[in-house]
Design a protein around this motif. Structure first.
Motif, short mmCIF file in Angstrom:
data_model
loop_
_atom_site.label_atom_id
_atom_site.label_comp_id
_atom_site.label_asym_id
_atom_site.label_seq_id
_atom_site.Cartn_x
_atom_site.Cartn_y
_atom_site.Cartn_z
N THR A 248 0.86 -1.20 0.00
CA THR A 248 0.00 0.00 0.00
C THR A 248 0.89 1.24 0.00
N HIS B 73 -9.05 1.09 -3.77
CA HIS B 73 -9.52 1.85 -2.61
C HIS B 73 -10.40 3.01 -3.11
N SER C 149 -10.36 -2.65 0.27
CA SER C 149 -9.93 -2.01 1.52
C SER C 149 -8.64 -1.21 1.32
N SER C 150 -7.89 -1.48 0.26
CA SER C 150 -6.72 -0.66 -0.09
C SER C 150 -6.36 -0.96 -1.54
N THR C 151 -5.48 -0.14 -2.11
CA THR C 151 -5.06 -0.37 -3.50
C THR C 151 -4.34 -1.72 -3.62
N SER D 152 -7.61 -2.79 8.15
CA SER D 152 -8.34 -1.51 8.06
C SER D 152 -7.64 -0.48 8.94
#
Ligand code: PRE
Length: 326
Positions: free
Chosen positions: A31, A125, A149-151, A53
């Motif tokens: 991330t 994301h 929840s994220s890239t 998270s």
């Protein structure tokens, strides 16, 4: 790719009392948050735990499982990261100890052999999607967006068997690490986009003032009445304190109940900031102090002469003299 467990082999970064330093961060590996964490001196040798998270990264700090957490807080294109602003405004109080700025560039990645024309679904994301929306509308207009929840979480899922989407928007490095094919580079709608990350720990000693500092506050809107926001802003402006960010967020309690998330130039060790905070506390006693820490861009703010520490000291001495009968 480095796994949290791999770092066990390295000599661990130690804190001031010789303790092992453990960082939690918004994961998985790859991330932009991990890139931000790795710029902290000693972080390369520390134990680094990817959290699923922002909330869970902060809970690891609250429960003592991690010494500190690194999470995104603000993007130059999309503004505040709500998950972080909300998580810091509730629960046991935490402190921002440091901010980190990371330039953001996105790529569109797919499994080898997939062409741009084949993309029907894309995941990333929400903040990353918002920063590439125009590019997507012009280049993959039919593609449906699925939040991740994220890239990096989107890129990881794409590299596993049977992903539920055709492409991920992520950092160039994570696409390369996972063996994904980069279909398009630099797809962000705004060049030179920057995301600001913060390092969070339990309340303790504050970072020393440097002359180029920032103070972050959560100010619940005192009972709703005309001019309530003006009263809050007045506390800063009359003391010559510049604000660099102000956002309102719903408290979630009932419709119309808001708090303000504020970044102000200066350190609470500065007389003008201390005075502004005391004024704010009289207006909004539930005010939450989230920390005073050095600015990552080292920019110094202009301080009007009548709000310098010397001016406050001179006023205190003069006032004392009145009480003492002079
Ligand atoms: O998903 C990531 O890689 C993150 O670190 C999160 C995050 C964000 O929330 O702002 C960080 C930088 C980019 O602006 C997009 C996503």
């Amino acid at each position: 790719m480095t796994h949290a467990a791999d770092t066990q082999a390295a000599p661990h970064h130690r804190g001031p009392l010789g303790e092992t330093v453990v960082y939690a961060y918004l994961g998985p590996e790859g991330t932009f948050t991990e890139a931000a964490l790795l710029t902290i001196p000693g972080a390369q040798d520390a134990v680094r735990i990817p959290a699923p998270s922002v909330n869970s990264a902060l809970e690891m700090v609250r429960s003592g499982q991690a010494t500190a957490a690194v999470v995104p807080i603000e993007n130059s294109v999309e503004g505040g990261v709500s998950a972080t602003l909300d998580a810091l405004s509730a629960g046991a109080s935490l402190r921002i100890m440091r901010e980190i700025l990371v330039p953001i560039t996105f790529v569109l990645a797919a499994r080898p052999g997939v062409a741009l024309a084949d993309i029907r679904t894309v995941s990333t994301h929400t903040h990353a999607w918002a920063q590439c929306r125009e590019w997507a509308a012009g280049n993959i207009p039919e593609a449906e967006y699925l939040p991740a929840s994220s890239t990096a979480a989107a890129a990881v899922e794409l590299s596993e068997p049977d992903p539920s989407f055709d492409a991920a928007i992520c950092a160039p490095l994570v696409a390369q690490r996972l063996g994904l094919e980069v279909l398009r580079e630099d797809i962000g709608d705004v060049r030179d986009a920057v995301t600001r990350f913060v390092m969070i720990s339990l309340p303790g000693l504050l970072p020393e003032p440097t002359g180029s500092d920032k103070t972050t506050l959560v100010v619940p809107l005192p009972e709703d009445h005309p001019g309530a926001l003006m009263e809050i802003l007045d506390q800063f402006s009359t003391r010559g304190v510049n604000l660099s960010r102000i956002e309102s967020r719903p408290t979630g309690m009932f419709l119309g109940d808001y708090f303000f998330s504020i970044d102000a130039d200066g350190h609470i060790a500065d007389a003008r900031m201390a005075d502004a905070l005391k004024g704010l506390h009289r207006i909004s006693p539930e005010l939450r102090f989230l920390g005073s820490y050095p600015r990552a861009d080292h920019r110094e703010s202009e301080i009007p002469r009548h709000t310098s520490d010397e001016a406050f000291r001179a006023a205190d001495i003069w006032f004392e003299s009145l009480l003492n009968g002079y």
